[in-house]
Design a protein around this motif. Structure first.
Motif, PDB file in Angstrom:
ATOM      1  N   LYS A  69      -8.081   6.869   2.977  1.00 56.10           N
ATOM      2  CA  LYS A  69      -6.917   7.722   3.201  1.00 56.10           C
ATOM      3  C   LYS A  69      -7.116   8.498   4.497  1.00 56.10           C
ATOM      4  O   LYS A  69      -8.177   9.058   4.745  1.00 56.10           O
ATOM      5  CB  LYS A  69      -6.725   8.691   2.052  1.00 56.10           C
ATOM      6  CG  LYS A  69      -5.668   9.760   2.308  1.00 56.10           C
ATOM      7  CD  LYS A  69      -5.750  10.856   1.274  1.00 56.10           C
ATOM      8  CE  LYS A  69      -4.962  12.076   1.722  1.00 56.10           C
ATOM      9  NZ  LYS A  69      -5.115  13.204   0.800  1.00 56.10           N
ATOM     10  N   ARG A 104     -14.783  -1.677  -5.171  1.00 56.33           N
ATOM     11  CA  ARG A 104     -13.437  -1.258  -4.803  1.00 56.33           C
ATOM     12  C   ARG A 104     -13.530  -0.230  -3.678  1.00 56.33           C
ATOM     13  O   ARG A 104     -14.260   0.764  -3.774  1.00 56.33           O
ATOM     14  CB  ARG A 104     -12.716  -0.659  -5.996  1.00 56.33           C
ATOM     15  CG  ARG A 104     -11.260  -0.264  -5.724  1.00 56.33           C
ATOM     16  CD  ARG A 104     -10.582   0.223  -6.996  1.00 56.33           C
ATOM     17  NE  ARG A 104      -9.184   0.585  -6.760  1.00 56.33           N
ATOM     18  CZ  ARG A 104      -8.187  -0.276  -6.725  1.00 56.33           C
ATOM     19  NH1 ARG A 104      -8.428  -1.583  -6.911  1.00 56.33           N
ATOM     20  NH2 ARG A 104      -6.948   0.114  -6.514  1.00 56.33           N
ATOM     21  N   SER A 155      -2.736   5.436   3.305  1.00 58.08           N
ATOM     22  CA  SER A 155      -3.737   5.214   2.266  1.00 58.08           C
ATOM     23  C   SER A 155      -3.715   3.766   1.827  1.00 58.08           C
ATOM     24  O   SER A 155      -2.665   3.095   1.859  1.00 58.08           O
ATOM     25  CB  SER A 155      -3.501   6.150   1.082  1.00 58.08           C
ATOM     26  OG  SER A 155      -2.244   5.908   0.492  1.00 58.08           O
ATOM     27  N   TRP A 156      -4.882   3.307   1.408  1.00 59.25           N
ATOM     28  CA  TRP A 156      -5.028   1.914   0.989  1.00 59.25           C
ATOM     29  C   TRP A 156      -6.193   1.823   0.022  1.00 59.25           C
ATOM     30  O   TRP A 156      -7.197   2.533   0.188  1.00 59.25           O
ATOM     31  CB  TRP A 156      -5.273   1.030   2.208  1.00 59.25           C
ATOM     32  CG  TRP A 156      -5.578  -0.412   1.873  1.00 59.25           C
ATOM     33  CD1 TRP A 156      -4.693  -1.406   1.666  1.00 59.25           C
ATOM     34  CD2 TRP A 156      -6.884  -0.991   1.710  1.00 59.25           C
ATOM     35  NE1 TRP A 156      -5.336  -2.586   1.380  1.00 59.25           N
ATOM     36  CE2 TRP A 156      -6.695  -2.348   1.416  1.00 59.25           C
ATOM     37  CE3 TRP A 156      -8.182  -0.498   1.808  1.00 59.25           C
ATOM     38  CZ2 TRP A 156      -7.753  -3.219   1.197  1.00 59.25           C
ATOM     39  CZ3 TRP A 156      -9.236  -1.356   1.593  1.00 59.25           C
ATOM     40  CH2 TRP A 156      -9.032  -2.708   1.287  1.00 59.25           C
ATOM     41  N   ALA A 157      -6.074   0.993  -0.979  1.00 61.39           N
ATOM     42  CA  ALA A 157      -7.159   0.790  -1.941  1.00 61.39           C
ATOM     43  C   ALA A 157      -7.057  -0.611  -2.506  1.00 61.39           C
ATOM     44  O   ALA A 157      -5.973  -1.075  -2.871  1.00 61.39           O
ATOM     45  CB  ALA A 157      -7.091   1.823  -3.062  1.00 61.39           C
ATOM     46  N   ASP A 158      -8.213  -1.308  -2.574  1.00 60.24           N
ATOM     47  CA  ASP A 158      -8.226  -2.658  -3.134  1.00 60.24           C
ATOM     48  C   ASP A 158      -9.681  -3.072  -3.329  1.00 60.24           C
ATOM     49  O   ASP A 158     -10.613  -2.402  -2.846  1.00 60.24           O
ATOM     50  CB  ASP A 158      -7.512  -3.641  -2.205  1.00 60.24           C
ATOM     51  CG  ASP A 158      -6.970  -4.856  -2.963  1.00 60.24           C
ATOM     52  OD1 ASP A 158      -7.305  -4.999  -4.151  1.00 60.24           O
ATOM     53  OD2 ASP A 158      -6.212  -5.631  -2.364  1.00 60.24           O
ATOM     54  N   CYS A 201       0.961   8.513  -4.105  1.00 61.79           N
ATOM     55  CA  CYS A 201       0.196   8.032  -2.959  1.00 61.79           C
ATOM     56  C   CYS A 201       1.073   8.026  -1.715  1.00 61.79           C
ATOM     57  O   CYS A 201       0.577   8.133  -0.600  1.00 61.79           O
ATOM     58  CB  CYS A 201      -0.344   6.626  -3.212  1.00 61.79           C
ATOM     59  SG  CYS A 201      -1.806   6.588  -4.263  1.00 61.79           S
ATOM     60  N   ALA A 212      -5.366  10.085  -2.457  1.00 60.73           N
ATOM     61  CA  ALA A 212      -6.409   9.094  -2.242  1.00 60.73           C
ATOM     62  C   ALA A 212      -6.880   8.523  -3.573  1.00 60.73           C
ATOM     63  O   ALA A 212      -6.913   9.209  -4.585  1.00 60.73           O
ATOM     64  CB  ALA A 212      -7.587   9.719  -1.514  1.00 60.73           C
ATOM     65  N   MET A 213      -7.251   7.264  -3.557  1.00 59.13           N
ATOM     66  CA  MET A 213      -7.906   6.688  -4.721  1.00 59.13           C
ATOM     67  C   MET A 213      -9.311   7.267  -4.797  1.00 59.13           C
ATOM     68  O   MET A 213      -9.948   7.523  -3.801  1.00 59.13           O
ATOM     69  CB  MET A 213      -7.980   5.157  -4.569  1.00 59.13           C
ATOM     70  CG  MET A 213      -6.629   4.488  -4.441  1.00 59.13           C
ATOM     71  SD  MET A 213      -5.652   4.541  -5.943  1.00 59.13           S
ATOM     72  CE  MET A 213      -6.592   3.393  -6.937  1.00 59.13           C
ATOM     73  N   SER A 230     -11.442   2.412  -1.143  1.00 54.54           N
ATOM     74  CA  SER A 230     -10.212   3.172  -0.930  1.00 54.54           C
ATOM     75  C   SER A 230     -10.345   3.973   0.346  1.00 54.54           C
ATOM     76  O   SER A 230     -11.448   4.424   0.714  1.00 54.54           O
ATOM     77  CB  SER A 230      -9.909   4.089  -2.117  1.00 54.54           C
ATOM     78  OG  SER A 230     -10.926   5.050  -2.293  1.00 54.54           O
ATOM     79  N   LYS A 266      -1.066  -2.760  -1.400  1.00 53.81           N
ATOM     80  CA  LYS A 266      -1.866  -1.590  -1.769  1.00 53.81           C
ATOM     81  C   LYS A 266      -1.880  -0.531  -0.671  1.00 53.81           C
ATOM     82  O   LYS A 266      -2.691   0.385  -0.695  1.00 53.81           O
ATOM     83  CB  LYS A 266      -3.306  -2.027  -2.067  1.00 53.81           C
ATOM     84  CG  LYS A 266      -3.417  -3.100  -3.133  1.00 53.81           C
ATOM     85  CD  LYS A 266      -2.866  -2.654  -4.457  1.00 53.81           C
ATOM     86  CE  LYS A 266      -2.911  -3.737  -5.510  1.00 53.81           C
ATOM     87  NZ  LYS A 266      -4.260  -4.146  -5.889  1.00 53.81           N
ATOM     88  N   ARG A 290      -0.084   9.131  -9.692  1.00 50.58           N
ATOM     89  CA  ARG A 290      -0.658   8.072  -8.866  1.00 50.58           C
ATOM     90  C   ARG A 290       0.373   7.515  -7.897  1.00 50.58           C
ATOM     91  O   ARG A 290       0.058   7.124  -6.782  1.00 50.58           O
ATOM     92  CB  ARG A 290      -1.197   6.946  -9.752  1.00 50.58           C
ATOM     93  CG  ARG A 290      -2.554   7.244 -10.364  1.00 50.58           C
ATOM     94  CD  ARG A 290      -3.307   5.952 -10.630  1.00 50.58           C
ATOM     95  NE  ARG A 290      -2.496   4.992 -11.352  1.00 50.58           N
ATOM     96  CZ  ARG A 290      -2.419   4.920 -12.671  1.00 50.58           C
ATOM     97  NH1 ARG A 290      -3.079   5.793 -13.399  1.00 50.58           N
ATOM     98  NH2 ARG A 290      -1.670   4.023 -13.250  1.00 50.58           N
TER      99      ARG A 290
END
Length: 980
Positions: free
Chosen positions: A837, A833, A824-827, A15, A20-21, A835, A746, A12
């Motif tokens: 990328k 949620r 990439s970003w996830a939150d 990233c 990607a999440m 995500s 994130k 993980r």
């Protein structure tokens, strides 16, 4: 259930390299305790390290990414990554090949499949292409994959030959507990390209957790897509006249040129006389004599539409089995094993055979007698109609009336091949901790791989039988018989080629030549590695060291049936190819921590590796690389590498005898040359006697017919004197992970510059380049690859190209430069949620020098090598619902500047606009372990651009570039995943 280890948490962390999440978080399990520390090994290194970050640009695709794509073949997902070029072999570009139909390969940086090393669990996998090193991704079960790591840049010092462009390391699942079932069905918007998939994965672990075993069974079937069912790709026509220069958008070709059908018609086309007095005719459906017309300018077209029979996507059926396990011997040692077996069946289908009398009567240029001497008396072939007989003359001065013909052998049916491939790979070994140490590990392994292929084909002609069947005389009882008594004794039946459906079943049986091809590839490997830390260290930490050896043996064979080998089936002459080699290698690697927790140096590490190889074919090779990782603060890391990689020539490149091919997309530079034009191109063209004869016969201008354009053949040659090529690569990049900034914690961003330059690259000299250099390029040495007809042969004109050959050599070089960006970003956003990328590649240059000392041929910005490529992944998970989208972008390109001589002014080359395709997948979790999913590929039904036959980049039978664009259109699928 499968527990997540620190390895999973480390992955993980990658990233920073673009992972990607996933929206499939419902299937993730609880993490291991936080105080567990486990060292892992990443692609590009033999060292074990607590950090899973790479000094080399590395992008990751996870099992969740695979699930969200709905693919049944890994190639379909990999091709969306912008670091990948167009593969040499895929389900949509291999229908016309004499071998390799349906094979799926991968091509990093557009530097060639052979320069991309595919690994499984960090070890080599047996090739799926005879004489090559390219792995067939059909043999890898997608549901058994934990992740795929894409490493770009030279990695030969770590893994050996072939890793010049980079490495694709496929990591299979392990330590799996329970049973997972995944099944899906789908089809295209037009009712074809159906697919079915069933995958079952199961595993169990011993009570103490030290031993485990798991297995996988998979089945998939993908249906065909016919060219006739895609009108947007030119299904109504199959050839365009390209004699006039075309500028602007490539679609303008449809407006400025005329469609042509093939000149090989099922009712036949018959020629008589010679020179300016020559004539020809054909028949209508009622058997009446009419003029021949390929484009319908004077009424209905009389040619043949090949696209009615051609396949865009070949049907493929696969059975897959995979297993792996680990047996704990004691606290410090364990044994492991891996096994994979894949059975693949592929069917290819193309139009009925186009027979030219030149295929049968090669010594006379296609001229065959219409009468036979029997006891010194001329006897007319009674099957020849009066219309032709009355116009025939003696054109070869043997005292007999002559004619020649072309005919589509529609009575034979389409040329069809059924291919059965089997791939077996077994690996086993020991791993553990060396005696009397705690930090030194070892691994020793052996592996065996074998790929076999059995291909049977129909629709070809036995040339010797056809020659006997064409020489007919009256039978004493009033019928017709073969003129040769020995042939009659062997069952010869006269053949009637005049008109539609005139070949009798008995004659058909006599002249048919079933074909076959048997290939085998065997790979044997043994190796060992030790790694650990030196007993003394630096203030920043201990020095890591790894070293080992590897022995590898490869052999390959490819043997066609005797008629095909001799070129007596009227098609490609394919001699057998055999070859083998052995290589012994030793390697060493180190990681030196220079600074740690200092001002402007959160950490600074240096890495280096070296490999020495000894090949039975090319002798000694040496590879090395070094790199650094510098993090001035925890949120920013800089990385860079420099490497020298090697690639030894493969078996085909070394040992392939001259193999016949029928290349498409070739433009003759001499077309349009006149008797008085005085430029260098015209002077070079008129040096060929046939060109002058053509000019004289066509009113002072060198003119080609449709048959001339379609009738070019050639030979591909190997070269036993090749030497290994050397690739020099460098990368510099930055990784930004602003965890100290709450609103950006994130977010991750990477930027990497890559520069790969291959000296003495092993290439086949491009045919179009050879023509341009021979005629007007001032390099007559290239003319050795060109054979023109000195006189007219059959339906071909004097001076037209008969053979355009290509040979393998160590060229002047090959290289590429560009930039990769990932973000990439996830939150949590709203109730769920989100995500995101983005992966983007800018291609600055992609060049090759066909022969030493020549100017570089630039390909960046041309078809298959766009300057801009990107993929955007978005996923949103809200309770039981999830949505995933993948949007792929291919930037604007132009046709090859060698086409229509636009290399002096590339802006004149026809353009192809940007191409955007979007895939969706919706998921719904009925319960924790049950998930329904529904997907659409190419959801907005984006049409592939029209790159018609005769244009560079065209994939035969698709009227586009099926390697670079989606020729199928919108597709749907529905599936269910169950975890128990």
């Amino acid at each position: 259930m499968m527990k997540e280890t620190v390895l999973s948490r480390s992955v993980r962390m990658i990233c920073v390299a673009g992972m990607a999440m996933s929206a499939h978080a419902a299937f993730a399990q609880d993490a291991a305790p936080a105080d567990t520390v486990q060292k892992v090994q990443i692609t590009g290194s033999r060292l074990m390290s607590p950090s899973a970050e790479s000094p080399t640009p590395l992008q990751i695709l996870t099992s969740a990414d695979i699930a969200a794509s709905g693919v049944v073949n890994l190639q379909d997902l990999l091709q969306k990554n912008p670091t990948l070029g167009t593969p040499t072999l895929s389900r949509t570009n291999s229908n016309f090949l004499t071998s390799g139909g349906g094979v799926s390969t991968v091509n990093l940086r557009n530097l060639g499949d052979s320069r991309t090393l595919v690994l499984v669990n960090g070890r080599r996998f047996v090739s799926g292409v005879p004489g090559d090193t390219a792995v067939d991704l059909n043999t890898i079960p997608v549901d058994f994959i934990e992740r795929v790591e894409l490493l770009t840049g030279g990695a030969s010092a770590t893994y050996g030959s072939d890793a010049v462009a980079g490495v694709v390391n496929i990591i299979l699942k392990k330590n799996f507990e329970g049973v997972t079932v995944d099944g899906s069905v789908g089809k295209s918007d037009r009712g074809d390209d159906y697919k079915k998939k069933l995958a079952i994965t199961f595993g169990t672990t011993s009570a103490d957790g030290g031993s485990n075993i798991m297995g996988h069974f998979g089945y998939s079937k993908q249906g065909s897509v016919m060219s006739k069912d895609r009108p947007n790709l030119g299904a109504a026509v199959d050839q365009y006249s390209l004699s006039e220069a075309v500028t602007g958008d490539v679609r303008d070709i449809f407006k400025t040129t005329a469609p042509f059908y093939s000149s090989f018609a099922p009712q036949g086309r018959f020629f008589y006389g010679s020179g300016k007095t020559a004539g020809n005719f054909t028949y209508d459906k009622n058997g009446n004599v009419i003029p021949f017309d390929t484009n319908g300018a004077n009424g209905a077209a009389t040619g043949f539409n090949r696209s009615e029979y051609r396949t865009i996507a070949v049907p493929t059926e696969r059975y897959l089995f995979a297993t792996n396990g680990n047996l704990k011997l004691n606290e410090k040692h364990s044994a492991f094993f891996e096994g994979t077996y894949a059975s693949t069946k592929v069917d290819t289908n193309i139009e009925p055979f186009p027979l030219d009398s030149a295929n049968v009567y090669q010594g006379t240029g296609g001229v065959l007698p219409g009468e036979t001497l029997v006891n010194g008396v001329k006897v007319r072939n009674p099957l020849i109609p009066d219309y032709l007989w009355n116009r025939m003359t003696d054109t070869d001065e043997d005292g007999l009336k002559d004619y020649h013909f072309t005919r589509r052998l529609s009575e034979f049916g389409p040329r069809h091949s059924t291919v059965n491939r089997g791939t077996l790979r077994l690996a086993t070994g020991l791993k553990g901790t060396l005696p009397f140490t705690e930090d030194w590990n070892y691994e020793a392994f052996m592996s065996y791989g074998r790929t076999t292929e059995s291909q049977s084909s129909t629709g070809q002609v036995n040339v010797m039988s056809m020659r006997n069947a064409l020489a007919a005389i009256p039978n004493p009882d009033g019928g017709v018989m073969c003129a040769d008594a020995q042939a009659r004794a062997e069952g010869c039946v006269p053949i009637n080629i005049f008109g539609l459906n005139t070949i009798s079943p008995e004659a058909l049986k006599y002249v048919t030549a079933p074909g076959s091809l048997e290939t085998a590839i065997t790979q044997k490997i043994a190796g060992a590695t030790i790694s650990g830390e030196l007993p003394w260290g630096l203030p920043a930490g201990n020095i890591g060291v790894a070293g080992g050896f590897e022995w590898r043996s490869e052999d390959s064979s490819s043997v066609a049936d005797p008629l095909t080998q001799a070129g007596l089936n009227a098609g490609n002459a394919i001699p057998p190819t055999y070859g083998s080699f052995i290589v012994r290698e030793e390697f060493v690697e180190t990681q030196v921590p220079l600074l740690k927790d200092q001002k402007f140096a959160k950490n600074l590490d240096f890495r280096a590796s070296f490999r020495h190889g000894d090949y039975s074919t090319v002798g000694i090779t040496k590879s090395w690389n070094y790199g650094f990782e510098w993090a001035p603060i925890s949120d920013i890391k800089f990385r860079g590498t420099k490497a020298v990689s090697t690639r030894a020539p493969n078996i085909n490149e070394l040992y392939s005898p001259p193999t016949q091919d029928f290349p498409s997309g070739i433009v003759d530079p001499c077309e349009g040359v006149t008797a008085t034009s005085n430029d260098p191109r015209s002077i070079a063209c008129r040096a060929a006697p046939g060109v002058n004869a053509n000019i004289a016969a066509n009113g002072g201008v060198f003119t080609l017919t449709q048959a001339d354009i379609q009738g070019i053949s050639g030979y591909n040659r190997g070269n036993p004197d090749l030497k290994a090529e050397r690739g020099k690569s460098g990368t510099v990049g930055v990784v930004i992970t602003p965890t100290s900034i709450p609103m950006l914690s994130k977010f991750t961003f990477t930027a990497d510059y890559f520069n790969i330059r291959i000296e003495d690259a092993i290439v086949s000299t491009p045919r179009q380049f050879t023509l341009q250099q021979c005629y007007g390029g001032g390099n007559p040495v290239y003319c050795q690859f060109i054979t023109r007809r000195p006189t007219a042969e059959g339906s071909a004109s004097a001076g037209s190209i008969k053979y355009s050959d290509t040979g393998v050599s160590n060229s002047g070089g090959l290289g590429t430069r560009g930039v990769d960006l990932t973000a990439s970003w996830a939150d949590k956003v709203g109730p769920g949620r989100l995500s995101a990328k983005l992966s983007y590649t800018y291609l600055k240059t992609l060049w090759n020098v066909p022969l030493p000392g020549e100017a570089a041929d630039e390909s960046a910005g041309e078809v298959e090598s766009p300057r801009n490529k990107a993929v955007l992944n978005l996923a949103y998970k809200w309770g039981a619902f999830g949505i995933n989208t993948t949007t792929s972008y291919t930037g604007r390109v132009k046709l090859d500047d060698q086409f229509l001589n636009t290399y002096d002014n590339p802006e004149l080359a026809p353009k192809i606009g940007a191409y955007v395709s979007t895939d969706f997948q919706l998921t719904y979790d009925v319960k924790k372990n049950y998930q329904f999913y529904f997907g659409m590929d190419n959801a907005f039904d984006k049409k592939a651009p029209p790159i018609v036959s005769g244009l560079p980049g065209n994939t035969t039978g698709t009227e586009t570039d099926a390697s670079a664009y989606d020729p199928i259109g919108r597709r749907y699928y529905l599936g269910l995943r169950v975890s128990l």
